[in-house]
Design an enzyme around this catalytic site. Structure first.
Site, short mmCIF file in Angstrom:
data_model
loop_
_atom_site.label_atom_id
_atom_site.label_comp_id
_atom_site.label_asym_id
_atom_site.label_seq_id
_atom_site.Cartn_x
_atom_site.Cartn_y
_atom_site.Cartn_z
N LYS A 113 -37.98 -12.35 -42.11
CA LYS A 113 -37.60 -12.91 -43.41
C LYS A 113 -38.84 -13.28 -44.22
CE LYS A 113 -32.98 -14.71 -42.41
NZ LYS A 113 -32.09 -15.90 -42.51
N LYS A 200 -29.83 -3.51 -38.62
CA LYS A 200 -28.50 -4.10 -38.46
C LYS A 200 -27.83 -4.32 -39.82
CE LYS A 200 -29.47 -8.95 -38.58
NZ LYS A 200 -29.05 -10.29 -38.30
N LYS A 203 -26.24 -9.33 -44.55
CA LYS A 203 -25.87 -9.85 -45.86
C LYS A 203 -26.99 -9.67 -46.86
CE LYS A 203 -23.24 -13.70 -44.05
NZ LYS A 203 -23.49 -15.01 -43.48
P1 AMP Z 1 -25.46 -14.50 -40.41
O1 AMP Z 1 -24.85 -13.40 -41.22
O2 AMP Z 1 -26.91 -14.28 -40.18
O3 AMP Z 1 -25.12 -15.88 -40.91
O4 AMP Z 1 -24.82 -14.40 -38.95
C1 AMP Z 1 -23.61 -15.00 -38.58
C2 AMP Z 1 -23.15 -14.49 -37.23
O5 AMP Z 1 -22.84 -13.11 -37.30
C3 AMP Z 1 -24.17 -14.64 -36.11
O6 AMP Z 1 -23.52 -14.97 -34.90
C4 AMP Z 1 -24.79 -13.29 -36.03
O7 AMP Z 1 -25.31 -13.02 -34.74
C5 AMP Z 1 -23.62 -12.39 -36.34
N1 AMP Z 1 -24.07 -11.14 -36.95
C6 AMP Z 1 -24.71 -11.02 -38.15
N2 AMP Z 1 -24.98 -9.72 -38.41
C7 AMP Z 1 -24.50 -9.00 -37.36
C8 AMP Z 1 -24.45 -7.61 -37.04
N3 AMP Z 1 -24.95 -6.68 -37.86
N4 AMP Z 1 -23.89 -7.25 -35.87
C9 AMP Z 1 -23.36 -8.17 -35.03
N5 AMP Z 1 -23.37 -9.49 -35.28
C10 AMP Z 1 -23.92 -9.92 -36.42
#
Ligand code: AMP
Ligand code: TRP
Length: 337
Positions: A113, A200, A203
Site C-alpha cells: 500500500k 488478488k 477493492k
Molecule cells: P478487505 O477488503 O481488505 O477489508 O478484506 C476483508 C476480508 O476479505 C478479509 O478477511 C480478507 O482476507 C478477505 N479478502 C479480501 N480480498 C480477498 C480476495 N481477493 N480473496 C479472498 N479473500 C479476500
C-alpha cells in the site's frame, strides 16, 4: 464449556466483492451456529488511506447491512462499528508502545500500500496491523476467520499478545491476553482479479472490471465476466501455473455453483471460453440474487441497521472494556477513581 469466541471485520471502503464474501464473510455465517461471534465494520482502518468524510458513514452502514444480507444474524452475533467502541483505539495505543517498529515495517500489505501511496503514507497505515491486533485481542478471540492475505497480520497479533504482553506483564499461568488462531479456509481464501489472474481481487483496484461487487446488477456481472481475461487454450483446468485465469474462474465456478473442484474440473475440461463464461455469469447472478434481495429489504427498513449497531456496541463495549481494564492495570496505570 463456553463456545469458542470468533472475531472478524471488513473495511467499509468501496463495495464488498466476491473475494470478501467467498474468502471471509461466507465462512462467518456458519460459525454462528457453535461459536460466540463478533463481527465489526472496521471504520478506523478505512481512514488509514485518504478517505472522503461524506461517504464514511453511509459506507459503514452499507457494510453492516451486507453482513446481515450475507446471513449474519444479529440475534446470534454481535455486529458493531469499530469506532463506536473506544477501547479499540485505546488498546492500540498501549500495544503501539510495546510493539517493535521493525515488526510493522516488514508487513507485506504495508509495503504494497505504501508503494501505491507514494509520499503520502500516514503513520496510521503503518500502524494498521497493531490496531487490528487490538480488535482481536480485546475480545479474547479464539479464532479469526480471514482470507489468506491477512495471515501475516494475525501472526503479528499473536506475537504481540504472547511475546510483548503476556510474557512481560503476566504470570506464566495466568496470561493477560488470549493468543488467537487464524481460520483460513482453503476454498475461496484467494479470489483473484478478473483482469489479472496473478493479483488478488481487491477493492482498491482502480479498474471496476477487475471485480464483481456483491451488489452488481445481473447485466453488469455478465458484462464483467464476458470481458474477463482469458488465454488461447480450450478447456478449463486447475493448477496450471501458466493459466492463472483458468484456475481462478474455474474455482469461482465451483464455489458459486456449489460443486466440488473435481466435478467443476470435469464439467469444464473440454469447454471453450465462449460456452463457459455465460455459465459462470449465470452462477454468479444466481448465487448473489438472494443476498441482493435481502439487502434491499434491509435498506428499506428505516433505522434498522443503526439499531443493530447500537445493540452491538453495547455488547462489544462490555467485553472490550473489561479486557482494556485488565491490560491497563497490568501496565501499572493509576486506576480511574
Ligand atoms: P478487505 O477488503 O481488505 O477489508 O478484506 C476483508 C476480508 O476479505 C478479509 O478477511 C480478507 O482476507 C478477505 N479478502 C479480501 N480480498 C480477498 C480476495 N481477493 N480473496 C479472498 N479473500 C479476500
Ligand atoms: N485487516 C483486515 C482486512 O483488510 C480487516 C480487519 C481489521 C480485521 N481488523 C480485523 C480482520 C480484525 C479480522 C480481525 O481484511
Amino acid at each position: 464449556m463456553a463456545r469458542p469466541r470468533v472475531l472478524s471485520g471488513v473495511q467499509p471502503t468501496g463495495a464488498l466483492h466476491l473475494g470478501n464474501w467467498l474468502g471471509a464473510i461466507r465462512n462467518w455465517v456458519e460459525l454462528q451456529d457453535d461459536h460466540d461471534t463478533f463481527f465489526c465494520v472496521v471504520d478506523l482502518h478505512a481512514i488509514t488511506v485518504p478517505h472522503d468524510p461524506a461517504l464514511l458513514a453511509a459506507d459503514t452502514r452499507r457494510t453492516a447491512a451486507l453482513y446481515l444480507a450475507c446471513g449474519i444474524d444479529p440475534g446470534r452475533s454481535t455486529v458493531f462499528a469499530q469506532s463506536h467502541v473506544s477501547a479499540h483505539s485505546e488498546l492500540c495505543w498501549l500495544l503501539n508502545c510495546v510493539t517493535p517498529l521493525n515488526w510493522v515495517e516488514r508487513m507485506i500489505q504495508f509495503k504494497e500500500k505504501a508503494i501505491k501511496q507514494g509520499d503520502n503514507v500516514s503513520v496510521g497505515l503503518l500502524d494498521y496491523p497493531v490496531l487490528m491486533a487490538a480488535d482481536i485481542l480485546l475480545y479474547d478471540a479464539d479464532l479469526v476467520p480471514v482470507g489468506e492475505d491477512q495471515k501475516q497480520h494475525l501472526e503479528l497479533a499473536r506475537d504481540i499478545a504472547q511475546q510483548r504482553i503476556n510474557s512481560r506483564f503476566a504470570p506464566e499461568d495466568a496470561p493477560l491476553l488470549k493468543v488467537p488462531e487464524p481460520l483460513i479456509l482453503k476454498a475461496g481464501a484467494r479470489v483473484m482479479s478478473l483482469t489479472d489472474g496473478r493479483s488478488k481481487m481487491s477493492k482498491s483496484d482502480p479498474n471496476e472490471g477487475s471485480r464483481i461487487n456483491l451488489l452488481d446488477p445481473p447485466e453488469l456481472i455478465l458484462k464483467k465476466i464476458k470481458r474477463a481475461k482469458t488465454d488461447p487454450t480450450i478447456g478449463l483446468v486447475f493448477d496450471d501455473p501458466e493459466r492463472p485465469e483458468a484456475d481462478n474462474l474455474l474455482g469461482l465456478y465451483a464455489l458459486l455453483g456449489g460443486r466440488s473442484r473435481g466435478q467443476a474440473a470435469a464439467d469444464c475440461a473440454a469447454m471453450g471460453w465462449g460456452t463457459f463464461k455465460p455459465l459462470l455469469a449465470e452462477l454468479a447472478v444466481e448465487a448473489l440474487r438472494p443476498l441482493q434481495e435481502r439487502y434491499r429489504e434491509l435498506e428499506a427498513e428505516e433505522g434498522y441497521i443503526d439499531q443493530v449497531l447500537r445493540q452491538g456496541r453495547e455488547r462489544a463495549s462490555a467485553v472490550a472494556g473489561a479486557t482494556l481494564e485488565r491490560v491497563r492495570a497490568a501496565l501499572g496505570f493509576l486506576p480511574v477513581a
